[in-house]
Design an enzyme around this catalytic site. Structure first.
Site, short mmCIF file in Angstrom:
data_model
loop_
_atom_site.label_atom_id
_atom_site.label_comp_id
_atom_site.label_asym_id
_atom_site.label_seq_id
_atom_site.Cartn_x
_atom_site.Cartn_y
_atom_site.Cartn_z
N ASN A 101 -8.23 3.95 8.21
CA ASN A 101 -7.73 2.79 8.58
C ASN A 101 -8.05 2.77 10.59
O ASN A 101 -7.97 1.37 10.81
CB ASN A 101 -6.36 3.04 8.32
CG ASN A 101 -5.73 3.36 8.20
OD1 ASN A 101 -6.07 4.92 8.13
ND2 ASN A 101 -4.75 4.14 9.10
N CYS A 118 1.25 6.74 20.48
CA CYS A 118 2.57 7.41 21.55
C CYS A 118 3.34 5.90 21.34
O CYS A 118 4.44 6.09 21.82
CB CYS A 118 1.72 7.22 22.84
SG CYS A 118 1.10 8.55 23.22
N HIS A 176 -2.26 -8.22 2.54
CA HIS A 176 -2.02 -8.40 4.02
C HIS A 176 -3.05 -7.81 4.77
O HIS A 176 -3.38 -8.49 5.52
CB HIS A 176 -0.79 -8.09 4.40
CG HIS A 176 -0.53 -6.59 5.07
ND1 HIS A 176 -0.36 -6.02 5.99
CD2 HIS A 176 0.20 -5.57 4.34
CE1 HIS A 176 -0.32 -5.12 6.69
NE2 HIS A 176 0.16 -4.33 5.02
N SER A 215 -3.31 -3.73 -0.17
CA SER A 215 -2.14 -3.97 0.07
C SER A 215 -3.25 -5.67 0.66
O SER A 215 -3.55 -5.29 1.18
CB SER A 215 -1.48 -3.53 0.82
OG SER A 215 -0.93 -4.50 2.19
N THR A 227 12.63 -8.01 -9.95
CA THR A 227 12.07 -10.38 -10.59
C THR A 227 10.75 -9.63 -9.75
O THR A 227 10.86 -9.22 -7.83
CB THR A 227 13.61 -10.22 -10.56
OG1 THR A 227 13.88 -10.77 -10.98
CG2 THR A 227 12.21 -11.70 -10.38
N GLY A 285 0.93 -0.90 0.18
CA GLY A 285 0.29 -0.61 0.18
C GLY A 285 0.60 0.93 -0.06
O GLY A 285 0.28 2.44 -0.46
N SER A 286 1.89 1.47 1.15
CA SER A 286 2.70 2.55 1.06
C SER A 286 3.52 2.78 -0.38
O SER A 286 3.17 4.10 -0.85
CB SER A 286 3.41 1.87 2.15
OG SER A 286 2.90 2.22 3.59
N GLN A 320 -7.47 -0.16 2.78
CA GLN A 320 -8.60 -0.67 4.29
C GLN A 320 -10.29 -1.44 3.46
O GLN A 320 -11.21 -1.88 4.11
CB GLN A 320 -9.23 0.17 5.02
CG GLN A 320 -8.03 0.57 6.32
CD GLN A 320 -7.76 -0.78 6.79
OE1 GLN A 320 -8.50 -1.56 7.24
NE2 GLN A 320 -6.48 -0.33 6.72
C1 LIG Z 1 -1.87 -0.18 5.99
C2 LIG Z 1 -2.44 0.76 4.85
C3 LIG Z 1 -1.32 1.26 4.15
C4 LIG Z 1 0.08 1.24 4.31
O1 LIG Z 1 0.07 -0.78 2.90
P1 LIG Z 1 1.41 -1.34 3.74
O2 LIG Z 1 1.28 -2.19 2.88
O3 LIG Z 1 1.80 -1.76 4.50
O4 LIG Z 1 2.85 -0.55 3.46
C5 LIG Z 1 -1.91 2.44 3.42
N1 LIG Z 1 -2.84 2.89 3.61
C6 LIG Z 1 -3.37 2.38 4.43
C7 LIG Z 1 -5.34 2.98 4.22
C8 LIG Z 1 -3.90 1.30 5.22
O5 LIG Z 1 -4.76 0.22 6.34
#
Ligand SMILES: *Cc1c(COP(=O)(O)O)cnc(C)c1O
Length: 395
Positions: free
Chosen positions: A151, A324, A201, A199, A237, A70-71, A179
């Protein structure tokens, strides 16, 4: 009892997904760029995965780019839009105050490079108003980026309406759908989405792999230069085992979406009802327009971190909105964006469910949270002041 209620942070990789991945370590280990038959087999699998992901998003196969998650997808979407903006002299970007840091931090960097950023208010219900978006669009706006679902508080944005407005005004529209993907309806064509991040995961797939959907004709700027993979837009790759796992996870999640969201939504509602009886508490985000698996509360007079640690002792794994834990004392930018004051935002708790969550776990969690909030309040000097009238209740 061990209860995992942090599915917005990451999900358990599904068994079927792991099984799907294994042959791509053991047998189909060729490099998809190789011309020999082992490479060609890998390349065919890659094409199948791309087609499958595309189908589940309502996209065309050649509009799907595989990334590390996602990032990366968020970064590339924003960078690409900024490059277009630079070329066309449009240097205004519209987003919201409660985006993920992958968006907000990239925007901050673009601001240093001369872009002007407008962050839309998300109001107390955690939802942007399309009339305010419409008013914010200017002749020099090159991009609107609004997350599909938040999120932390789980609120779902009016994506189709935003897409329609952007299409009408000729402005690029990106959505961080990390999300949402695999959890709620997505159709990039029907919703007029130009770019979308997801993403694996977050929906039962492996970590470190994701997708950037880019509508045909929108030029992408590579973040990683090198080989010609992903049409030269993302070198390196391909992570074939993970890509195959992601495609399987998305297929499974989309196939089960309707029944899962009914099941998970019912448990969510039970959890919300159970926690609402705690005095001086508030549900964060809209009660209706929220992800089926998201419950987010603030409890006055306690620290979210203490609540998390004591809940963990009881076996309940949750999350706090507050930052925190990452070494900063600032409360969550999301909770501040919906108008929670610092003292209240510090007492936040996020519980995120999955289709693996059971009713028994929800019952246990309700009691665990109630007991822990009671205990923390009983030892809190802030709570004593509130009770004695030396301080006024906010909630
Ligand atoms: C988890 C998340 C990301 C980041 O995704 P990664 O695969 O962990 O880099 C970006 N945006 C939202 C809304 C997320 O919940």
């Amino acid at each position: 009892m061990k209860v995992y209620l942090d599915n917005a942070a990451t999900t358990r990789t599904k068994e079927k997904v792991i099984e799907t991945m294994i042959p791509y370590f053991r047998e189909v280990y060729g490099n998809p760029s190789s011309l020999h038959s082992a490479g060609q087999r890998a390349n065919e699998a890659l094409t199948e995965a791309r087609a499958s992901v595309a189908k589940n998003l309502g996209a065309d196969t050649n509009e799907i780019y595989f990334t590390s998650g996602g990032s990366e997808s968020d970064n590339q979407a924003l960078r690409s839009a900024a490059e277009i903006g630079k070329r066309t002299g449009k240097k205004h970007i519209i987003s919201t105050a409660f985006e993920h840091h992958a968006i907000l931090h990239t925007l901050k960097r673009l601001q240093k490079e001369g872009f002007e950023i407008t962050l839309l208010d998300v109001h107390e219900n955690g939802i942007v108003r399309t009339d305010e978006l419409e008013k914010a669009i200017r002749p020099d706006t090159c991009l609107v980026t609004v997350m599909y679902a938040n999120n932390e508080i789980g609120t779902v944005q009016p994506i189709a309406e935003i897409g329609a407005i952007c299409r009408e005004k000729g402005v690029l529209f990106h959505t961080d759908a990390v999300q949402a993907a695999g959890h709620i309806f997505i159709d990039v064509k029907k919703q007029n989405i130009d770019m979308l991040s997801l993403s694996a995961h977050k929906f039962g797939g492996p970590k470190g792999v994701g997708v950037l959907y880019v509508k045909k004709g929108v030029p992408l700027t590579p973040l990683i230069e090198g080989g010609a993979q992903e049409k030269g837009k993302r070198a390196g790759t391909e992570n074939l085992p993970s890509i195959m796992g992601m495609a399987e996870a998305l297929r499974e999640a989309c196939a089960g979406m309707e029944s899962n969201s009914v099941y998970v939504g019912r448990l969510r509602d039970k959890l919300i009802e159970g926690l609402s009886v705690i005095p001086h508490s508030v549900l964060n985000g809209d009660r209706v327009n929220r992800l089926p698996g998201n419950v987010s509360f603030c409890f006055e007079g306690i620290e979210g971190e203490s609540l998390l640690l004591l809940l963990d002792d009881k076996g309940v794994q949750a999350s706090s909105g507050s930052a925190c834990t990452s070494g900063s004392l600032d409360p969550s930018h999301v909770l501040l964006a919906i108008g929670r004051v610092h003292d209240v935002a510090h007492g936040s708790l996020r519980l995120t469910l999955s289709e693996e969550t059971t009713e028994e776990e929800i019952d246990y969690t309700i009691e665990a949270v109630k007991d822990t909030v009671d205990y923390l309040r009983s030892i809190s000097p802030v709570w004593r002041d509130l009770i004695n009238g030396k301080r006024e209740f906010i909630l």
